[in-house]
Scaffold this motif. Structure first.
Motif, PDB file in Angstrom:
ATOM      1  N   ASP A  91       0.210   6.108  15.372  1.00 29.40           N
ATOM      2  CA  ASP A  91       0.915   5.440  15.143  1.00 29.40           C
ATOM      3  C   ASP A  91       2.213   4.378  15.327  1.00 29.40           C
ATOM      4  O   ASP A  91       2.019   4.701  17.133  1.00 29.40           O
ATOM      5  CB  ASP A  91       1.865   7.265  15.104  1.00 29.40           C
ATOM      6  CG  ASP A  91       3.614   6.965  15.435  1.00 29.40           C
ATOM      7  OD1 ASP A  91       3.970   6.679  14.913  1.00 29.40           O
ATOM      8  OD2 ASP A  91       4.163   8.057  16.515  1.00 29.40           O
ATOM      9  N   GLN A  92       3.002   3.980  14.830  1.00 30.46           N
ATOM     10  CA  GLN A  92       3.407   2.511  15.864  1.00 30.46           C
ATOM     11  C   GLN A  92       4.757   2.849  16.507  1.00 30.46           C
ATOM     12  O   GLN A  92       4.886   1.906  17.359  1.00 30.46           O
ATOM     13  CB  GLN A  92       3.889   1.574  14.503  1.00 30.46           C
ATOM     14  CG  GLN A  92       4.921   2.001  12.936  1.00 30.46           C
ATOM     15  CD  GLN A  92       5.797   1.122  12.744  1.00 30.46           C
ATOM     16  OE1 GLN A  92       5.815   0.366  12.936  1.00 30.46           O
ATOM     17  NE2 GLN A  92       5.818   1.596  11.554  1.00 30.46           N
TER      18      GLN A  92
ATOM     19  N   LYS B  53       5.945   1.216   2.397  1.00 29.35           N
ATOM     20  CA  LYS B  53       3.911   0.777   3.275  1.00 29.35           C
ATOM     21  C   LYS B  53       3.587   2.955   3.640  1.00 29.35           C
ATOM     22  O   LYS B  53       2.771   3.283   3.323  1.00 29.35           O
ATOM     23  CB  LYS B  53       4.034  -0.207   4.270  1.00 29.35           C
ATOM     24  CG  LYS B  53       4.049  -1.348   3.245  1.00 29.35           C
ATOM     25  CD  LYS B  53       4.587  -2.766   4.727  1.00 29.35           C
ATOM     26  CE  LYS B  53       5.326  -2.561   5.760  1.00 29.35           C
ATOM     27  NZ  LYS B  53       6.532  -2.302   5.058  1.00 29.35           N
ATOM     28  N   THR B  54       4.820   3.265   4.513  1.00 23.12           N
ATOM     29  CA  THR B  54       4.175   4.053   5.705  1.00 23.12           C
ATOM     30  C   THR B  54       3.949   5.413   4.679  1.00 23.12           C
ATOM     31  O   THR B  54       3.733   6.458   4.625  1.00 23.12           O
ATOM     32  CB  THR B  54       4.994   4.244   6.261  1.00 23.12           C
ATOM     33  OG1 THR B  54       4.931   3.778   7.733  1.00 23.12           O
ATOM     34  CG2 THR B  54       4.820   5.512   7.865  1.00 23.12           C
TER      35      THR B  54
ATOM     36  N   GLN C 231       0.805   8.503   3.891  1.00 21.38           N
ATOM     37  CA  GLN C 231       1.466   9.199   3.901  1.00 21.38           C
ATOM     38  C   GLN C 231       0.990  10.328   2.753  1.00 21.38           C
ATOM     39  O   GLN C 231       0.397  11.250   3.106  1.00 21.38           O
ATOM     40  CB  GLN C 231       2.931   9.856   4.210  1.00 21.38           C
ATOM     41  CG  GLN C 231       3.662   9.426   5.925  1.00 21.38           C
ATOM     42  CD  GLN C 231       3.138   9.996   6.824  1.00 21.38           C
ATOM     43  OE1 GLN C 231       2.289  10.751   6.693  1.00 21.38           O
ATOM     44  NE2 GLN C 231       2.507   8.947   7.427  1.00 21.38           N
TER      45      GLN C 231
ATOM     46  N   VAL D 236      -2.048  -1.069   8.292  1.00 18.78           N
ATOM     47  CA  VAL D 236      -0.724  -0.973   7.989  1.00 18.78           C
ATOM     48  C   VAL D 236      -0.190  -1.799   9.113  1.00 18.78           C
ATOM     49  O   VAL D 236      -0.367  -2.117  10.803  1.00 18.78           O
ATOM     50  CB  VAL D 236       0.389   0.215   8.078  1.00 18.78           C
ATOM     51  CG1 VAL D 236       1.026  -0.691   7.804  1.00 18.78           C
ATOM     52  CG2 VAL D 236       0.003   1.245   6.852  1.00 18.78           C
TER      53      VAL D 236
ATOM     54  N   ASP E  22      -1.414   2.517  12.441  1.00 21.37           N
ATOM     55  CA  ASP E  22      -0.087   1.737  11.834  1.00 21.37           C
ATOM     56  C   ASP E  22       0.356   1.064  12.145  1.00 21.37           C
ATOM     57  O   ASP E  22       1.322   0.910  13.923  1.00 21.37           O
ATOM     58  CB  ASP E  22       1.268   2.942  11.435  1.00 21.37           C
ATOM     59  CG  ASP E  22       2.211   2.800  10.652  1.00 21.37           C
ATOM     60  OD1 ASP E  22       2.620   1.133  10.404  1.00 21.37           O
ATOM     61  OD2 ASP E  22       2.659   3.930  10.311  1.00 21.37           O
TER      62      ASP E  22
END
Length: 640
Positions: free
Chosen positions: A389-390, A359-360, A364, A494, A466
């Motif tokens: 950012d998670q 997913k990430t 990107q 996400v 995210d």
């Protein structure tokens, strides 16, 4: 029967009381969700029940021999231990021998010529034969089978979701009467969350849990514990009914406070009357006024909700991102294969899927931070990107809260208005004292709010989030939803939070680790149903015996799904279809008219067979265009 009862529970760490003479009772097998804003003391209450924190005051009664275990929010680092050893540790010192036996047996299987290992294995086996060691072994193996894990695997080699399963097994192996869960869905993908729900629904253990995941709360809780300004109240109903009743209660509280304040104001006027009135003062009335003053001073007002305001940016180009046939491998395994999509201005795209599925990486690639190994990614014009950012990597632990948000000075600008940084941070529920303090003192929820405060200062027409809901309280999650629905630019989100996805996004990209990116309208529900249907079909076709890994959940009935908004590409199709239909009908009429004349068949340049085939094709395409136009028109009408 009550498992435990707490009376007059009081906790304070120097500030307002987190628990103020609270009462709590938990019955056998019931599942209670503990709700409250970040900082109200939910985690503190769990730690008190776990015996880690001692209250200032409280009277505790428990069922004789009660066993309580807690599953923490954060996943610890446990290097060098197998899953079996981690789970066996839940039984304390009694598990050391059986854990060592498994480790030595594994090493001996790799090198059976090692005499020292053979001797040690014999010693351990004798110890187990003369104790209850084999019963401990049976318990560990049984719970490992229930959660679907291989005890010989290294704990550190597991995915985040499977680490969470191993820690759950460690809590369960002691056969607890009460299990305490702090944000149990963190680190889990959606199928993992569904597995957890089904597992707990079949487990006759009392649960007290804290969660921001409203879908999980709705499915699991049969009662709500509300922690609000030190008061702990119980609501014996489901979550949605609780929300309605709590709203009514707060409205009633506001009305009672209004009447109280009016009466107090009248008494203050009375007490300040002239000398003559004071001579005839009613001393009982004076004492009542003093009591009212004291009561008003002790009142704890509910803190205001966070105020999330986004900085407007210039409008981006109509086409935001175009991906054509992109592919990306990692360590020889395909994460993304032959993926093509177009993201238009105003699209709100959810990205979900299995842990480790890419997913990430997809995010990107779409943002241009990674170059695809195959295909191309093209960005539209005038893009301004803000990224959440998670991992909270954008925060500097050496700076204060205010410095992390805006290191350049004391004044920030929001939509053309200048505001002091402390005033801006108050919108995100940070006091002036907290704003000047280092961020290392912040909780997980406060860090998430801080990152949102920093993010919303950036003018953006492409917002990338995210896992933004991790650690946030439910009220802030719902407020974030409202702001994202109002956001008229483009969103990439996400998340594993099903309710959040369903309420915000217009379409979803789902990844399952096979390289395919599947696209669904609206939120995650359609993907979950599709994924579980394919899993069930695959299991039914398989004739090989398999180790049980997770409970299968019946596919969700989506036949009564709520009306959804049109995707941008569907909106474009709805606009263009009338023109396409006119073109098709015009060509059909012109060709049919030519073929109806005698001259047509006398001209050797004409091909009656080919033109007849073309007429039939035009009729078919026209009918399909009409059907698609009607379908999209109905969708548009239903979403209004």
């Amino acid at each position: 029967m009550a498992l435990l009862t707490y009376r007059n529970l009081t906790v304070s760490f120097g500030g307002p009381k987190l628990l103020d003479n609270a009462s709590l009772m938990i019955e056998e097998k019931e599942r209670l969700c503990l709700v409250g804003r970040n900082g109200e003391g939910k985690s503190t209450l769990l730690r008190i029940l776990d015996g880690v924190v001692a209250p200032d005051h409280g009277e505790l009664e428990t069922k004789p021999g009660i066993c309580i275990r807690k599953l923490d929010q954060e996943i610890p680092t446990i290097p060098g231990e197998t899953v079996f050893e981690v789970v066996a540790a839940g039984l304390g010192e009694a598990s050391r021998t059986i854990a060592e036996y498994h480790r030595v047996a594994r090493d001996y299987a790799l090198d059976s010529s090692d005499e020292e290992l053979a001797d040690r294995l014999d010693e351990l086996q004798n110890q187990l034969d003369h104790s209850d060691g084999w019963e401990i072994d049976r318990k560990v193996e049984t719970v490992l089978d229930r959660v679907g894990l291989d005890g010989d695997m290294a704990f550190e080699a597991l995915s985040g979701g499977n680490k969470r399963r191993a820690l759950l097994a460690r809590a369960l192996v002691a056969e607890p009467d009460l299990l305490l869960l702090d944000e149990p869905t963190n680190h889990l993908d959606i199928p993992g969350i569904r597995w957890l729900e089904e597992f707990f629904r079949k487990t006759p253990i009392a649960l007290l849990f804290v969660s921001h995941d409203r879908s999980f709360v709705r499915r699991m809780a049969d009662g709500i514990l509300d922690l609000d300004r030190g008061r702990l109240s119980r609501w014996d109903c489901n979550y949605d009914t609780y929300l309605e009743r709590k709203s009514e209660w707060l409205a009633g509280e506001a009305k009672r406070n209004e009447n109280f304040d009016k009466k107090l104001s009248e008494e203050e006027v009375w007490i300040r009357k002239g000398i003559r009135a004071r001579r005839t003062r009613n001393e009982g009335r004076v004492r009542a006024l003093q009591e009212m003053r004291q009561k008003r001073a002790q009142r704890r007002e509910q803190s205001g909700a966070a105020q999330l305001e986004m900085n407007d940016a210039q409008m981006s180009g109509r086409k935001v991102i175009e991906a054509k046939g992109i592919g990306f491998d990692w360590d020889g395994s395909p994460l993304i294969q032959d993926f093509t999509t177009t993201i238009w201005r105003g699209d709100k795209i959810g990205i979900c899927g299995l842990n480790g599925s890419g997913k990430t990486t997809l995010l990107q690639l779409l943002l241009g931070k990674l170059t695809p190994q195959e295909g191309t990614v093209t960005h539209g014009t005038r893009l301004e990107v803000a990224y959440f950012d998670q991992h909270r990597a954008q925060l500097d632990p050496n700076l204060s809260v205010a410095e992390n948000v805006f290191p350049g000075g004391d004044t920030v600008t929001i939509n053309g208005r200048s505001r002091h940084i402390l005033s801006y941070l108050q919108d995100f529920l940070f006091t002036a004292e907290t704003a000047r303090a280092p961020i290392r003192k912040l909780s997980g929820g406060e860090r998430a709010r801080l990152l949102l405060a920093r993010l919303f200062l950036q003018p953006a027409n492409l917002l990338v989030l995210d896992e933004p809901t991790n650690d946030l309280d439910i009220e802030t999650v719902e407020l974030l939803e409202e702001r994202l629905l109002e956001f008229d630019a483009t969103l990439l989100l996400v998340s594993h939070d099903r309710a959040f996805l369903d309420n915000v996004v217009t379409s979803t990209l789902a990844l399952e680790g096979d390289g395919q990116v599947r696209e669904y309208a609206a939120g995650a529900d359609q993907w979950v149903a599709d994924f579980e249907r394919r899993q069930a079909a695959s299991a039914a076709k398989s004739t090989k015996p398999t180790v049980k890994t997770e409970a299968k959940i019946p596919p969700k009935d989506t036949s009564k799904a709520k009306p959804r908004k049109l995707l941008n590409k569907e909106r474009e199709a709805l606009k263009s279809l009338p023109g396409q239909i006119e073109t098709l009908e015009a060509e059909h009429s012109e060709l049919a008219a030519r073929m109806s004349t005698a001259d047509y068949y006398q001209d050797p340049k004409n091909d009656p067979a080919a033109d007849s085939e073309r007429l039939a094709k035009l009729e078919e395409e026209t009918l399909e265009a009409y059907a698609r136009w009607e379908e999209l028109s109905e969708l548009e009408a239903g979403a209004r």
